[in-house]
Design a protein around this motif. Sequence first.
Motif, short mmCIF file in Angstrom:
data_model
loop_
_atom_site.label_atom_id
_atom_site.label_comp_id
_atom_site.label_asym_id
_atom_site.label_seq_id
_atom_site.Cartn_x
_atom_site.Cartn_y
_atom_site.Cartn_z
N HIS A 54 0.85 -1.19 0.00
CA HIS A 54 0.00 0.00 0.00
C HIS A 54 0.88 1.24 0.00
CE1 HIS A 54 -2.73 -3.08 1.47
NE2 HIS A 54 -3.75 -2.26 1.27
N ASP A 55 0.26 2.40 -0.26
CA ASP A 55 0.94 3.67 -0.06
C ASP A 55 1.12 3.87 1.44
OD1 ASP A 55 1.60 6.32 0.37
OD2 ASP A 55 0.34 7.08 -1.25
N PRO A 56 2.36 4.08 1.92
CA PRO A 56 2.58 4.10 3.38
C PRO A 56 1.94 5.31 4.07
CG PRO A 56 4.56 4.79 2.21
CD PRO A 56 3.61 4.27 1.18
N MET A 57 1.56 6.32 3.31
CA MET A 57 0.99 7.51 3.96
C MET A 57 -0.46 7.73 3.56
SD MET A 57 3.99 10.21 4.37
CE MET A 57 5.42 10.04 3.35
N GLN A 58 -1.08 6.71 2.98
CA GLN A 58 -2.45 6.84 2.52
C GLN A 58 -3.41 6.43 3.64
OE1 GLN A 58 -3.65 7.81 -0.78
NE2 GLN A 58 -5.43 7.94 0.58
N ALA A 59 -4.11 7.43 4.19
CA ALA A 59 -5.09 7.12 5.23
C ALA A 59 -6.35 6.56 4.58
CB ALA A 59 -5.42 8.38 6.02
N ASN A 60 -7.07 5.72 5.31
CA ASN A 60 -8.30 5.13 4.80
C ASN A 60 -9.24 4.92 5.98
OD1 ASN A 60 -10.35 3.63 3.74
ND2 ASN A 60 -9.03 2.12 2.71
N ALA A 61 -10.13 5.89 6.18
CA ALA A 61 -10.98 5.88 7.37
C ALA A 61 -11.84 4.62 7.46
CB ALA A 61 -11.88 7.12 7.37
N LEU A 62 -12.14 4.02 6.31
CA LEU A 62 -13.01 2.84 6.30
C LEU A 62 -12.29 1.60 6.82
CD1 LEU A 62 -14.79 3.40 2.88
CD2 LEU A 62 -15.73 3.72 5.19
N ARG A 63 -10.97 1.62 6.75
CA ARG A 63 -10.22 0.43 7.18
C ARG A 63 -9.37 0.74 8.41
NH1 ARG A 63 -10.49 -3.92 4.47
NH2 ARG A 63 -8.55 -4.70 5.36
N SER A 64 -9.95 1.46 9.36
CA SER A 64 -9.22 1.81 10.58
C SER A 64 -9.10 0.60 11.51
CB SER A 64 -9.97 2.95 11.28
OG SER A 64 -9.52 3.08 12.60
N LEU A 65 -7.89 0.39 12.06
CA LEU A 65 -7.63 -0.65 13.07
C LEU A 65 -8.06 -2.05 12.65
CD1 LEU A 65 -8.61 1.33 16.29
CD2 LEU A 65 -6.33 0.86 15.42
N GLN A 66 -7.80 -2.38 11.38
CA GLN A 66 -8.09 -3.75 10.92
C GLN A 66 -7.01 -4.70 11.43
OE1 GLN A 66 -10.79 -4.74 8.90
NE2 GLN A 66 -11.48 -2.70 9.51
N PRO A 67 -7.39 -5.88 11.92
CA PRO A 67 -6.37 -6.85 12.33
C PRO A 67 -5.63 -7.40 11.11
CG PRO A 67 -8.56 -7.80 12.51
CD PRO A 67 -8.75 -6.36 12.17
N PRO A 68 -4.49 -8.06 11.31
CA PRO A 68 -3.75 -8.63 10.18
C PRO A 68 -4.66 -9.50 9.32
CG PRO A 68 -2.45 -8.79 12.17
CD PRO A 68 -3.79 -8.27 12.57
N SER A 69 -4.57 -9.34 8.02
CA SER A 69 -5.44 -10.08 7.12
C SER A 69 -4.73 -10.25 5.78
CB SER A 69 -6.74 -9.32 6.90
OG SER A 69 -6.46 -8.10 6.22
N TRP A 70 -5.40 -10.89 4.84
CA TRP A 70 -4.83 -11.07 3.51
C TRP A 70 -4.60 -9.72 2.84
CZ3 TRP A 70 -1.96 -14.42 1.58
CH2 TRP A 70 -1.78 -14.53 0.20
#
Lengths: 294, 350
Positions: A54-70
């Motif tokens: 991913h872009d290391p500085m790209q915020a995404n409010a919809l995916r906040s605090l997601q646990p490790p996943s695919w």
Amino acid sequence: MSATMTPAETPHTDLSATSDLGRFLVRRPAALIGLTLLVLQILAIIFAPVLSTHDPMQANALRSLQPPSWENWLGTDVSGMDIYSRIIYATRINLLISVTAVGAAFIVGVPIGLLVGYYRGWASNLTMRVFDFVQSFPVFVMGMALVSVMGQEIWNVAIALGVLFTPVFARLIRAETLSLRERSFIAAAKCSGATDIKILFRHILPNALSPAIVQISISIGMAILLTAGLSFIGAGVRMPTPEWGLMVSTGSQQMILGIWWVSFFPGLAIILSVLSFALIADAARDFIDPRRAR
Amino acid sequence: MGFSMTISDTWHRLPRPVRIVLARLPLLVPQMLGVIFVTFILVRLLPGDPVLLMLGNMATEESIATLREQLGLDGSIWSQFLVYFQNLIQGDLGVSMFTSNPVIKDLLERAPATLELITYAMILTLLIAVPTAIYATVRPKSIVDRASRVYGLAAGSLPDFWVALLLIFIFFTTFGIAVAPFGRIDPMLSAPEFVTGFYTLDALLAGDLQAFLSAGSRLLLPVITLAIVNSGALMKMTSSAFGEIWHSDFIQHQRASGVPERKIIRAALRNSLPPLITLTGFLFGFLLGAAVLVETIFSWGGLGQYAVMAVINSDYPALQGFVLVAAAFILIVYLIVDVLYEIVDPRIEV
């Protein structure tokens, strides 16, 4: 470099410095681990755009605090930034600061150590007292004060750490110089009319460098820890720049709620990075001085 | 001649520890002056105008001039230093921009919290590191020796703030066996009456068992954090100091003469006391720095957390005061270390 490591009277033709190093590494798995970790970090620095997902500085409010996943291998932080990609990119920042700081400290500290060790007098004594004094402050407190006074920017962190590490190198070189200057080959050089500059840089310096070279690796590890600590308390690199200590800090509020991945993985990156430099320093010391290994 | 004779006579009639203290004490004066000067130039001479930094975007010509006068920043650098020094002598470290209290009051209030934390951390660190290092030296190639080598390398790589968070996650969040990591005592309990400033001691003195247990359990995680991170380095340094004595001729001689091992260890330990005392002094200084991070995580309310707030709020008088007090504290620790060193090493002439 490689030439100095091969004894001139080597009986076997295939015994080059590289195979010496190879054999040393096989006997020392710890050194091999350290070297592997270092190579991984260099790869992360060079190929960060390729390795990250991913872009290391790209915020995404919809995916906040997601646990490790695919989708996000190591999860996401509170603003939805991908932790894995940030850890990869942070290698650049963390190593850039640490290597710059230690490099500067080495370049400034080594000549000072040579001069202070070679010429005795009030100026040398005064310099050493000043160094004693600087080193008597707790490093972290000093770093914190320096960075907050100079302004919280990446380069100021590097400068502050460079200032704090300079006495370490000067002291090591001075100790070596003090004993080398009494040796007969220096007297011989003097008798054959060598200038002070030539004696210092051609004769003393090459023989005095080993401990300082080992110290480079130790200091880089310390610098990584200090940089991370400074960012953690808010006296260093700022968001959204990817930096390991800052990443641990952004997750520190969530850790207590059971959201562990935000702080855990960047912390692991710090440990592996510092460990690699510690292992390399430990091995380098034994490689340079084989008597110590036993 | 006669006068100097009496002086040297009286000097040698003093007990040795008193002579050691008196001989070492005058060194403290130039060192303290140095510390004061460094903390002064730290804020005044480095790039970045503290007045502009403090006022930020709100700066007007007028407010800049007023604050400059308030802080004694108008006039030459020497007159500024003189003003700073005069205030300092009177115990005036300025007023914190953030708490609006005199900095000295803030610092004195918070010092006991930090001292309690690092004192316990030091005791635990010593209890872990010294016996392990001694065992590892006496029994080389044993499991303890190998494990302590690995630990010595690895512990130095641990960021203390991360270890603290991990311990909170494991023992508070997951298993629920640790108390909440906020502050020095349960907010429902009142702090014990001030005697030493150490909550654990004061609670015991007041006979308040509940407060004692609460304060003790809150100390647990931060103290363990500091000990885990710092005992590795101390272990390494102790084994090299003790190892040097252990492999020395007089110990070899004792062993050859059939002295029981227990006695040999005791003799070696007695002889490695001077370097051990020096190491303990360094450790104290180191813990003071580490406490800054750990206090922030555990909302400890000590000097470290105060310093962090000062950094975040660009509260320069507070930061300057903290650095000054931290440095003075370290100097006093080193003084004690030097004195103890000379006391335990009777070969040193005083």
